[in-house]
Design an enzyme around this catalytic site. Structure first.
Site, PDB file in Angstrom:
ATOM      1  N   LYS A  29       0.844  -1.201   0.000  1.00  0.00           N
ATOM      2  CA  LYS A  29       0.000   0.000   0.000  1.00  0.00           C
ATOM      3  C   LYS A  29       0.882   1.254   0.000  1.00  0.00           C
ATOM      4  O   LYS A  29       0.614   2.221  -0.712  1.00  0.00           O
ATOM      5  CB  LYS A  29      -0.934  -0.016   1.217  1.00  0.00           C
ATOM      6  CG  LYS A  29      -2.060  -1.028   1.040  1.00  0.00           C
ATOM      7  CD  LYS A  29      -2.819  -1.339   2.308  1.00  0.00           C
ATOM      8  CE  LYS A  29      -3.768  -2.520   2.025  1.00  0.00           C
ATOM      9  NZ  LYS A  29      -4.424  -3.043   3.214  1.00  0.00           N
ATOM     10  N   GLN A  54      -4.984  -1.947   9.368  1.00  0.00           N
ATOM     11  CA  GLN A  54      -4.714  -3.264   8.764  1.00  0.00           C
ATOM     12  C   GLN A  54      -5.187  -4.367   9.709  1.00  0.00           C
ATOM     13  O   GLN A  54      -4.837  -4.385  10.885  1.00  0.00           O
ATOM     14  CB  GLN A  54      -3.205  -3.390   8.492  1.00  0.00           C
ATOM     15  CG  GLN A  54      -2.813  -4.648   7.748  1.00  0.00           C
ATOM     16  CD  GLN A  54      -3.391  -4.688   6.335  1.00  0.00           C
ATOM     17  OE1 GLN A  54      -3.328  -3.735   5.581  1.00  0.00           O
ATOM     18  NE2 GLN A  54      -3.988  -5.823   5.967  1.00  0.00           N
ATOM     19  N   ASP A 103     -11.498   1.793   3.509  1.00  0.00           N
ATOM     20  CA  ASP A 103     -11.735   0.353   3.315  1.00  0.00           C
ATOM     21  C   ASP A 103     -13.224   0.053   3.139  1.00  0.00           C
ATOM     22  O   ASP A 103     -13.595  -1.030   2.695  1.00  0.00           O
ATOM     23  CB  ASP A 103     -11.222  -0.433   4.539  1.00  0.00           C
ATOM     24  CG  ASP A 103      -9.885  -1.110   4.273  1.00  0.00           C
ATOM     25  OD1 ASP A 103      -9.527  -1.271   3.085  1.00  0.00           O
ATOM     26  OD2 ASP A 103      -9.199  -1.481   5.243  1.00  0.00           O
TER      27      ASP A 103
END
Ligand code: NDP
Length: 286
Positions: free
Chosen positions: A52, A96, A119
């Site tokens: 990322k 994460q 997300d």
């Protein structure tokens, strides 16, 4: 023989488009900024976060990477999320997963401001998707729709079967297919006669988490088959939820693993960051 849906090439085009959008905002004085929090040093998380970070660098998105130790108390992590929620320079926040067992994933995901939830996992955004309101769409499902559209596969009026009903893949992809006017069935581990249900599909999305479970008996001749799965076999090779070799000559189109859905996830994350920045810059947050 099926058309191979080239996720790598489609993702590269989306990244180019995002880069152009990021540069356009920069010319107007706005730097797109993503904050990523990785708790501990889970090896898979390290790889995902590094990827990322790299994608951000390539697209001129500013990334802030936080790597608190495995033992961070839940309250401290929540305070960090709260601080990032309040920062006007931060457009997207990503925590994460997985988190260590002493931290509630649900609590942390709920703490992210929905207008920075790139997300798309916050219940606000899940609800917005279900109601057809603006919001962040989870990256893998959004990528699947782009793969279909950009490969010239129309969704409207088609029989679509999604195998899997998780909150991060199955349910949102089903919502998106419905939004595109597909006729959508969601199948899962309790579905009876799964082969029969699956083989009705003109578009079949396999998100079961079971390596190579989908064989030709599940596939209607000519169907577009989207394989979301990622598994490593005993030779460390990547495999999907679909048995590619078996399905290849039955399907009309198919995504390979690797090189299908996988590359789309990060591309759509970058796209969500740009979207978030555009909204905050135009002062039209969710
Ligand atoms: P989950 O394990 O959360 O969900 C799996 C779903 O499949 C469940 O709804 C389950 O049903 C259903 N299922 C399991 N076994 C069967 C079966 N035998 N028959 C029918 N349905 C079944 O997985 P995720 O949704 O998180 O991920 C799915 C796959 O996608 C995984 O392989 C994962 O690694 C991959 N993935 C890939 C990403 C990418 O970027 N390419 C991103 C995210 C995930 P039930 O609800 O009844 O238990």
């Amino acid at each position: 023989m099926a058309q191979i849906i080239d996720g790598k090439a489609i993702a590269a085009r989306i990244r180019e488009e995002v880069k152009a959008g990021v540069e356009e905002l920069r010319r107007q004085g706005k730097t797109v900024t993503l904050a990523v929090i990785q708790v501990g040093e889970d090896p898979a998380s390290c790889v995902y976060v590094r990827n990322k970070e790299k994608a951000c660098r390539e697209l001129s998105i500013h990334s802030l990477i936080y790597r608190p130790s495995e033992s961070i108390p839940e309250g401290e992590l929540l305070a960090l999320v709260e601080e990032l929620n309040g920062r006007t320079d931060v457009d997207g926040i990503l925590v994460q997963l997985p988190l260590p067992a002493h931290i509630s994933e649900k609590k942390v995901l709920m703490a992210i401001d929905p207008s920075k939830d790139v997300d798309g996992f916050h219940p606000y955004n899940a609800g917005a998707l279900a109601c057809g309101e603006p919001g962040f769409v989870p990256c893998t499902p959004a990528g699947i729709i782009q793969l279909l559209k950009r490969s010239g596969i129309s969704i409207s009026g088609k029989e679509c079967v999604v195998i899997g009903r998780s909150n991060i893949v199955g349910k949102p992809v089903a919502q998106l297919l419905l939004r595109e006017n597909g006729t959508v069935t969601i199948a899962h581990s309790k579905t009876e006669n799964l082969k029969e249900v699956a083989s009705r599909a003109e578009i079949l999305v396999a998100a079961t988490g079971k390596a190579e479970m989908i064989t030709r008996e599940y596939v209607r001749p000519g169907a577009a088959v989207i394989d979301v799965g990622i598994h490593r076999d005993e030779h460390n090779r990547l495999r999907g939820d679909v048995n590619f070799a078996d399905v290849f000559d039955v399907a009309g189109a198919i995504t390979p693993v690797p090189g299908g859905v996988g590359p789309m996830t990060i591309a759509m994350l970058m796209q969500n960051c740009l979207e978030g920045a555009r909204r905050s810059f135009s002062e039209k947050p969710l």
